[in-house]
Structures are given as structure tokens and as C-alpha cells.
Motif scaffolding. Structure first.
Motif, mmCIF file in Angstrom:
data_model
loop_
_atom_site.group_PDB
_atom_site.id
_atom_site.type_symbol
_atom_site.label_atom_id
_atom_site.label_comp_id
_atom_site.label_asym_id
_atom_site.label_seq_id
_atom_site.Cartn_x
_atom_site.Cartn_y
_atom_site.Cartn_z
ATOM 1 N N ARG A 114 0.151 11.260 -3.709
ATOM 2 C CA ARG A 114 -1.159 11.497 -4.348
ATOM 3 C C ARG A 114 -1.387 12.995 -4.559
ATOM 4 N N ALA A 172 -1.550 7.588 -9.396
ATOM 5 C CA ALA A 172 -2.960 7.673 -8.990
ATOM 6 C C ALA A 172 -3.350 9.140 -8.773
ATOM 7 N N ASP A 189 0.811 -1.226 0.000
ATOM 8 C CA ASP A 189 0.000 0.000 0.000
ATOM 9 C C ASP A 189 0.849 1.283 0.000
ATOM 10 N N THR A 215 -0.639 0.326 -5.084
ATOM 11 C CA THR A 215 -0.878 1.380 -6.074
ATOM 12 C C THR A 215 0.386 2.196 -6.327
ATOM 13 N N HIS A 221 2.983 -2.985 -9.220
ATOM 14 C CA HIS A 221 1.901 -2.005 -9.092
ATOM 15 C C HIS A 221 0.567 -2.656 -9.391
ATOM 16 N N THR A 222 -0.348 -2.530 -8.451
ATOM 17 C CA THR A 222 -1.726 -2.985 -8.710
ATOM 18 C C THR A 222 -2.459 -1.825 -9.395
ATOM 19 N N ASN A 223 -3.549 -2.185 -10.060
ATOM 20 C CA ASN A 223 -4.210 -1.187 -10.891
ATOM 21 C C ASN A 223 -4.925 -0.097 -10.060
ATOM 22 N N ALA A 224 -4.850 1.112 -10.561
ATOM 23 C CA ALA A 224 -5.673 2.201 -10.002
ATOM 24 C C ALA A 224 -6.463 2.769 -11.176
ATOM 25 N N ASN A 258 1.205 5.435 -6.222
ATOM 26 C CA ASN A 258 0.452 6.545 -5.646
ATOM 27 C C ASN A 258 0.649 7.871 -6.379
ATOM 28 N N GLN A 288 -8.755 1.543 -6.001
ATOM 29 C CA GLN A 288 -7.527 0.756 -5.815
ATOM 30 C C GLN A 288 -7.917 -0.714 -5.705
#
Ligand code: BGC
Length: 326
Positions: free
Chosen positions: A187, A154, A135, A149, A310-313, A151, A283
Motif C-alpha cells: 500500500r 489500492a 487479505d 484486495t 482480487h476483490t474490489n477496492a 494492495n 475494501q
């Protein structure tokens, strides 16, 4: 003669103490094993014991992270101890990290909220306990990998959505989870880097919510009163959007303000559905949870892992509600 009798008594006494200690530790270890077995509903103690430490146990976002990680106990030979302060408390979170390290668990998955996490992560790695950040990353630490994410990207996504929806004209107030936390800083930075390119857009105020709905509402309320020309609000943590909407409603501004927030928690999705929020940045907390455990298993089995996953945002609007799955 008398002294050999005394000697015998001492020996018997020592023997009794030794046997008592053995029985005590045997019972303790059985108790711990059965606790793990209860927690995992397994018949034998799993080979691996990982600890996952998040920001706040009593939070829908972290519940999803925890669920993803715990679900891996069904699939793999692992016990995942999911931990965190009940309410956001970096000091307590650091203590939990320290305890996990001292308990010599097989792997630690931790949200690295700020720079204070870095030395403890490094200490754990130096003691051969692999660490993965989740995270929120600590790229300068000795952690093996980060999952979560991107960040900064994002934040840029949020900025682009706002520019598009307001045709490049807005006076913005920002509510961020915390000025000290790396992911919230990113962010804001990503968002700023996009909106500052627009001559018709200005950020006039930025306040922190301590990731709570109540403080987000209070700060948004004060901001809207102090800067009546604000036309848009951007919130960077999961409950900021709810606080922003409540503040706008209490001032009768809900129709006119453009609102963009983070996370597709049910309460946020309801606001999107009711058109009280315009956009959410979605997220993948469940995915972060389960993939972090899979990655840790790779690590302890000496498989090569990448530095960053990286996970998708994504940008979620009202029309995307049916398609979004976290
Ligand atoms: C963040 C988490 C945070 C949660 C609650 C999410 O947007 O990614 O780090 O704990 O919001 O505010």
C-alpha cells in the motif's frame, strides 16, 4: 495355579482399562461433534472442517471477514472455525496456523502477514491440506489461491486521489500498520509510485502504528510536531485514520490537513461524514470471507481455481457514503 490366577487378574485389569479408554474417547468425540453442531446449528456433523485465521479477532474489519465465512455454514456442508489472536500478534497467528495443520483440518484460509508464514503454509500443503491466503498474500508459497484486495493497486488509488484533491501539491506524512507486513508495504509502495511522479509532492516521514488507534495517534502527533510543514496524512491500516484525526484535533490542525485512510468501518465513515477524513479506500472484507470458503470448497472438490482473485477496492468520498456497501 497361582500364576494363572494372577494372569486372569491382569487380563481383567487390562480389559477394564481398555473399556474405560473406549468410553472416554467416545464421550470426547461426542462432545466435539456436539460442539461443532452447536457452532453450526446443524443436525449432523458437516463433511468439511475449514479453519480461517485472521489478524485480530477483536476488530471490526476481521469481524466482517469472519461473518462472511461463517454465513457459508448455512449454505454448504461445512464448519468454519474462525480463529485469530485477540490483538494483532503474528507469533500467535503462526501458532494457530501450526495447530490447524497438526489437527489435519480439511482446508486452511489464512492471512499471510509476512515471510514467516511461508514455510508453515508449505508444510501444510505438503501434508495435503489445501491453503488459501486471504487479505494478505504469500505468492511465493505453495498456497492454491489468494483472495483479497490488490494492495499495490489500492495504494496507487490512494495516491491518485491525493494528487487529484491537492492539485499535485502536498507534504506528506505516512502512518502504516507495520513495516514488516506485506500488504502495508504494498500500500505504501503503490502510493509512493504515484505521488513521486509529482514534482510538487514530497513524503517527509513514515511511521508504523502496529495497527492500533493509540499508536497511530501518538506517531501522527509526533510527526506533525516534528514536521510542521506537513499538509497531508496517509494511513494504510483500518484504525490509522482515526488516530491521525485525533492527533490533528489535539494540535488544532483538523481544518487544514488533508487526510486519506483505509477501510469503511463505521467509525471511519463517521469521520468522512463529518469531513474530518477526506477519502477512504474501501475494501470488501465480508466478500473476502464468504468467497474464501466457496473457493476452498471448490478446491476440496477438485475443481480448478485461479491463482488470484482480487476483490474490489475503491475510493470513497463523502458523497459516496450512501452507495458504498461492504
Ligand atoms: C487490512 C487488514 C488489517 C486491518 C486492521 C485492513 O486494512 O486489510 O489486514 O488487519 O486493516 O488494521
Amino acid at each position: 495355579m497361582r500364576s494363572s490366577k494372577l494372569m486372569n487378574i491382569i487380563l481383567i485389569f487390562c480389559f477394564i482399562i481398555a473399556v474405560s479408554f473406549s468410553i472416554y474417547f467416545y464421550i470426547q468425540s461426542k462432545g466435539f461433534q456436539s460442539k461443532i453442531m452447536d457452532a453450526t446449528s446443524k443436525e449432523t456433523v458437516p463433511t468439511y472442517h475449514f479453519v480461517l485465521i485472521g489478524e485480530e479477532m477483536d476488530h471490526d474489519y476481521w469481524r466482517l471477514v469472519g461473518e462472511g465465512a461463517k454465513d457459508m455454514e448455512e449454505k454448504y456442508d461445512v464448519f468454519v472455525e474462525y480463529e485469530g489472536p485477540r490483538r494483532s500478534n503474528p507469533e500467535e497467528q503462526l501458532k494457530l496456523l501450526d495447530i490447524a495443520m497438526k489437527s489435519k483440518v480439511d482446508g486452511i484460509i489464512v492471512q499471510a502477514l509476512n515471510d514467516e508464514f511461508l514455510p508453515v503454509i508449505n508444510q501444510a500443503v505438503e501434508q495435503d491440506i489445501p491453503v488459501i491466503t486471504i487479505d494478505t498474500d504469500a505468492p511465493d508459497s505453495k498456497r492454491s489461491a489468494y483472495i483479497g484486495t490488490d494492495n499495490y493497486e489500492a495504494g496507487k488509488l490512494a495516491g491518485k486521489a491525493l494528487v487529484e484533491d491537492t492539485a499535485g501539491k502536498a507534504t506528506i506524512g505516512v502512518i502504516t500498520g507495520s513495516f514488516d507486513n506485506a500488504h502495508h508495504q504494498l500500500r505504501v509502495e503503490g502510493f509512493r509510485d504515484i505521488v513521486e511522479q509529482e514534482p510538487g509532492i514530497e513524503i517527509v516521514s513514515i511511521e508504523e502504528s502496529n495497527i492500533t488507534r493509540v499508536i497511530a495517534e501518538e506517531k501522527a502527533h509526533n510527526m506533525l510536531s516534528d514536521y510542521p510543514d506537513i499538509t497531508a496524512l496517509y494511513g494504510t491500516s483500518a484504525l490509522d485514520g482515526i488516530g491521525m484525526v485525533a492527533a490533528a484535533e489535539s494540535l488544532g490542525l483538523e481544518e487544514s490537513l488533508y487526510m486519506i485512510g483505509f477501510d469503511t468501518l463505521p467509525a471511519n465513515m463517521a469521520l468522512l461524514e463529518q469531513e474530518k477524513m477526506d477519502v477512504l479506500i474501501g475494501q470488501k472484507p465480508y466478500e473476502m470471507g464468504y468467497r474464501s470458503v466457496e473457493l476452498m470448497l471448490d478446491l476440496v472438490n477438485n475443481k480448478k481455481v485461479q491463482d488470484v482473485y482480487h476483490t474490489n477496492a475503491s475510493v470513497v468520498r463523502k458523497e459516496d457514503i450512501g452507495d458504498f456497501d461492504d
